[in-house]
Design an enzyme around this catalytic site. Structure first.
Site, PDB file in Angstrom:
ATOM      1  N   HIS A   1       0.858  -1.197   0.000  1.00 51.01           N
ATOM      2  CA  HIS A   1       0.000   0.000   0.000  1.00 51.01           C
ATOM      3  C   HIS A   1       0.890   1.242   0.000  1.00 51.01           C
ATOM      4  O   HIS A   1       1.462   1.617   1.030  1.00 51.01           O
ATOM      5  CB  HIS A   1      -0.940   0.031   1.208  1.00 51.01           C
ATOM      6  CG  HIS A   1      -1.947   1.139   1.123  1.00 51.01           C
ATOM      7  ND1 HIS A   1      -3.244   0.953   0.701  1.00 51.01           N
ATOM      8  CD2 HIS A   1      -1.845   2.479   1.384  1.00 51.01           C
ATOM      9  CE1 HIS A   1      -3.899   2.107   0.713  1.00 51.01           C
ATOM     10  NE2 HIS A   1      -3.067   3.054   1.128  1.00 51.01           N
ATOM     11  N   CYS A   2       1.009   1.849  -1.159  1.00 56.16           N
ATOM     12  CA  CYS A   2       1.764   3.096  -1.281  1.00 56.16           C
ATOM     13  C   CYS A   2       1.202   3.858  -2.473  1.00 56.16           C
ATOM     14  O   CYS A   2       0.366   3.327  -3.211  1.00 56.16           O
ATOM     15  CB  CYS A   2       3.259   2.814  -1.445  1.00 56.16           C
ATOM     16  SG  CYS A   2       3.614   1.644  -2.753  1.00 56.16           S
TER      17      CYS A   2
ATOM     18  N   ARG B   1     -10.379   0.497  -6.518  1.00 54.59           N
ATOM     19  CA  ARG B   1     -10.604   0.947  -5.142  1.00 54.59           C
ATOM     20  C   ARG B   1     -11.939   1.649  -5.023  1.00 54.59           C
ATOM     21  O   ARG B   1     -12.254   2.539  -5.812  1.00 54.59           O
ATOM     22  CB  ARG B   1      -9.481   1.893  -4.743  1.00 54.59           C
ATOM     23  CG  ARG B   1      -9.420   2.185  -3.254  1.00 54.59           C
ATOM     24  CD  ARG B   1      -8.219   3.046  -2.963  1.00 54.59           C
ATOM     25  NE  ARG B   1      -7.890   3.107  -1.551  1.00 54.59           N
ATOM     26  CZ  ARG B   1      -7.324   4.150  -0.964  1.00 54.59           C
ATOM     27  NH1 ARG B   1      -7.013   5.223  -1.683  1.00 54.59           N
ATOM     28  NH2 ARG B   1      -7.053   4.148   0.323  1.00 54.59           N
TER      29      ARG B   1
ATOM     30  N   TYR C   1     -12.077   1.143   1.374  1.00 60.62           N
ATOM     31  CA  TYR C   1     -11.585   1.990   2.460  1.00 60.62           C
ATOM     32  C   TYR C   1     -12.790   2.613   3.151  1.00 60.62           C
ATOM     33  O   TYR C   1     -13.563   3.343   2.524  1.00 60.62           O
ATOM     34  CB  TYR C   1     -10.664   3.071   1.887  1.00 60.62           C
ATOM     35  CG  TYR C   1      -9.893   3.878   2.919  1.00 60.62           C
ATOM     36  CD1 TYR C   1      -9.660   3.397   4.210  1.00 60.62           C
ATOM     37  CD2 TYR C   1      -9.374   5.133   2.607  1.00 60.62           C
ATOM     38  CE1 TYR C   1      -8.937   4.127   5.136  1.00 60.62           C
ATOM     39  CE2 TYR C   1      -8.647   5.880   3.526  1.00 60.62           C
ATOM     40  CZ  TYR C   1      -8.437   5.369   4.786  1.00 60.62           C
ATOM     41  OH  TYR C   1      -7.723   6.100   5.715  1.00 60.62           O
TER      42      TYR C   1
ATOM     43  N   ASP D   1       2.136   2.935   3.189  1.00 64.22           N
ATOM     44  CA  ASP D   1       1.242   4.079   2.913  1.00 64.22           C
ATOM     45  C   ASP D   1       2.024   5.346   2.549  1.00 64.22           C
ATOM     46  O   ASP D   1       1.482   6.449   2.582  1.00 64.22           O
ATOM     47  CB  ASP D   1       0.271   4.361   4.058  1.00 64.22           C
ATOM     48  CG  ASP D   1      -0.875   5.276   3.628  1.00 64.22           C
ATOM     49  OD1 ASP D   1      -1.254   5.240   2.449  1.00 64.22           O
ATOM     50  OD2 ASP D   1      -1.367   6.049   4.468  1.00 64.22           O
TER      51      ASP D   1
ATOM     52  N   ASN E   1      -2.477  13.292   3.869  1.00 62.98           N
ATOM     53  CA  ASN E   1      -3.387  13.862   4.878  1.00 62.98           C
ATOM     54  C   ASN E   1      -2.917  13.753   6.308  1.00 62.98           C
ATOM     55  O   ASN E   1      -3.717  14.002   7.209  1.00 62.98           O
ATOM     56  CB  ASN E   1      -4.778  13.239   4.797  1.00 62.98           C
ATOM     57  CG  ASN E   1      -5.546  13.794   3.637  1.00 62.98           C
ATOM     58  OD1 ASN E   1      -5.505  14.989   3.403  1.00 62.98           O
ATOM     59  ND2 ASN E   1      -6.212  12.938   2.897  1.00 62.98           N
TER      60      ASN E   1
HETATM   61  C1  0GY Z   1      -4.501   6.233   2.357  1.00 66.11           C
HETATM   62  C2  0GY Z   1      -5.258   7.074   3.257  1.00 66.11           C
HETATM   63  C3  0GY Z   1      -5.817   8.271   3.005  1.00 66.11           C
HETATM   64  C4  0GY Z   1      -5.975   8.861   1.718  1.00 66.11           C
HETATM   65  C5  0GY Z   1      -6.422   8.203   0.652  1.00 66.11           C
HETATM   66  O1  0GY Z   1      -7.076   8.033  -1.537  1.00 66.11           O
HETATM   67  C6  0GY Z   1      -6.745   8.808  -0.649  1.00 66.11           C
HETATM   68  O2  0GY Z   1      -6.680  10.024  -0.795  1.00 66.11           O
HETATM   69  O3  0GY Z   1      -6.621   6.915   0.728  1.00 66.11           O
HETATM   70  C7  0GY Z   1      -6.356   9.007   4.130  1.00 66.11           C
HETATM   71  O4  0GY Z   1      -6.410  10.251   4.069  1.00 66.11           O
HETATM   72  O5  0GY Z   1      -6.747   8.370   5.151  1.00 66.11           O
HETATM   73  O6  0GY Z   1      -4.443   5.046   2.489  1.00 66.11           O
HETATM   74  O7  0GY Z   1      -3.924   6.706   1.391  1.00 66.11           O
END
Ligand code: 0GY
Length: 310
Positions: free
Chosen positions: A33-34, A126, A159, A259, A264
């Site tokens: 996950h990155c 996703r 998510y 990640d 954020n």
């Molecule tokens: C992550 C978490 C975040 C952001 C996103 O797609 C995204 O913008 O998933 C988050 O802000 O919790 O895994 O990248």
């Protein structure tokens, strides 16, 4: 709306110069996950985005992979790029087969477009339900996308936050392809890891044998803050019991990733070397760590290679 050149206030730059982990990753380990962000001048951020990150390029991601001791990456499309997967695809193509991708799709995506994504290395789509990141998508749109990707053997990465699971559970269980849950469904780690909320999450994982879980993001879930360098590179201790429960009950369906570049995060930017040192705390035996870091992600993202890949 911010422009491409104005970052969201409070946004922290990613942590340059991370330490080398004390824990040595096994050969073939996958950072599952990155992200890559931009660079914005080449790959503009989506007009509908809820935040504007700092740029985080494929070269920087691959340098981090090598520095930490990973062999491969799974690059997940982030919401700041919307359904324009160009930056992620550019990274996949440059990786020489060492990266796979998870895309964001619109419901009108064509079979030819999905085929092209598959050829570039995409293996999943996703669905993001986190309200601060995206506007809600109609469930019928998501069903249509799931049906279109099913023939390719892809999965859906989901998510969501713990409080939203009861409302989403039935819909998620009706999706006709494997599911991969980001960040353990974001438990509230001030609650009991043996209590009803996390038990409901484990129960969701028990409901189907093809639901996988990323035991990721202690840096997002912790309330105690980052680890203190107290001589043993202490883990994010308040998150450990949650992740460890998942790893021990579902050793063949867990994944782990950094990640990076940590979108954020406004409180602290984690040192990715310290994040890797979280792994032995949640997967306490070499066998559990091999499954988490090598066997499981290889099976999901490079199934043609199996365990012969090194
Ligand atoms: C992550 C978490 C975040 C952001 C996103 O797609 C995204 O913008 O998933 C988050 O802000 O919790 O895994 O990248």
């Amino acid at each position: 709306m911010t422009t491409d050149f104005e970052r969201t206030p409070g946004w922290l730059d990613w942590y340059a110069g991370p330490s080398r982990p004390a824990y040595r990753l096994p050969e073939g380990a996958v950072d599952a996950h990155c992200h890559v962000f931009g660079p914005g001048e080449e790959f503009p951020y989506a007009p509908e985005r809820k935040y504007t990150p700092c740029d985080a390029s494929k070269e920087q991601l691959f340098a981090l992979r090598d520095h930490l001791g990973f062999t491969r990456n799974v690059i997940v499309q982030a919401t700041c790029h919307g359904a324009d997967n160009a930056a992620m695809l550019d990274a996949l193509r440059a990786s020489g087969g060492l990266a796979r991708g998870v895309a964001t799709l619109r419901p009108d995506v064509t079979d030819a477009e999905i085929r092209a994504l598959h050829e570039a290395g995409v293996r999943g789509v996703r669905f993001n339900f986190v309200k601060r990141l995206v506007d809600a998508a109609p469930q019928q749109d998501l069903r249509d996308i799931a049906e279109k990707i099913a023939p390719y053997g892809w999965h859906v990465v989901v998510y969501f936050e713990a409080a939203d699971l009861p409302g989403l559970r039935e819909f998620l269980l009706s999706i006709p392809v494997p599911l991969v849950v980001d960040h353990m469904g974001r438990p509230d780690v001030t609650k009991d890891p043996e209590g009803p909320e996390f038990e409901a999450f484990l129960d969701f994982l028990r409901a189907r044998p093809d639901i996988w879980c990323k035991v990721t993001c202690p840096e997002r879930l912790t309330v105690d803050g980052p680890p203190a360098l107290d001589g043993e590179r202490a883990a994010y201790r308040d998150v450990v019991p949650f992740a460890r429960r998942v790893v021990e009950e579902f050793p063949d369906r867990v994944l782990w990733g950094t990640d990076w570049p940590h979108p954020n995060l406004t409180g602290h930017m984690p040192d990715d070397g310290l994040l890797v040192d979280f792994v032995p705390h949640i997967a306490p035996t070499p066998e559990l760590r091999r499954r988490l870091l090598v066997d499981n992600p290889t099976r999901l993202y490079w199934p043609e290679a199996g365990r012969t890949l090194s």
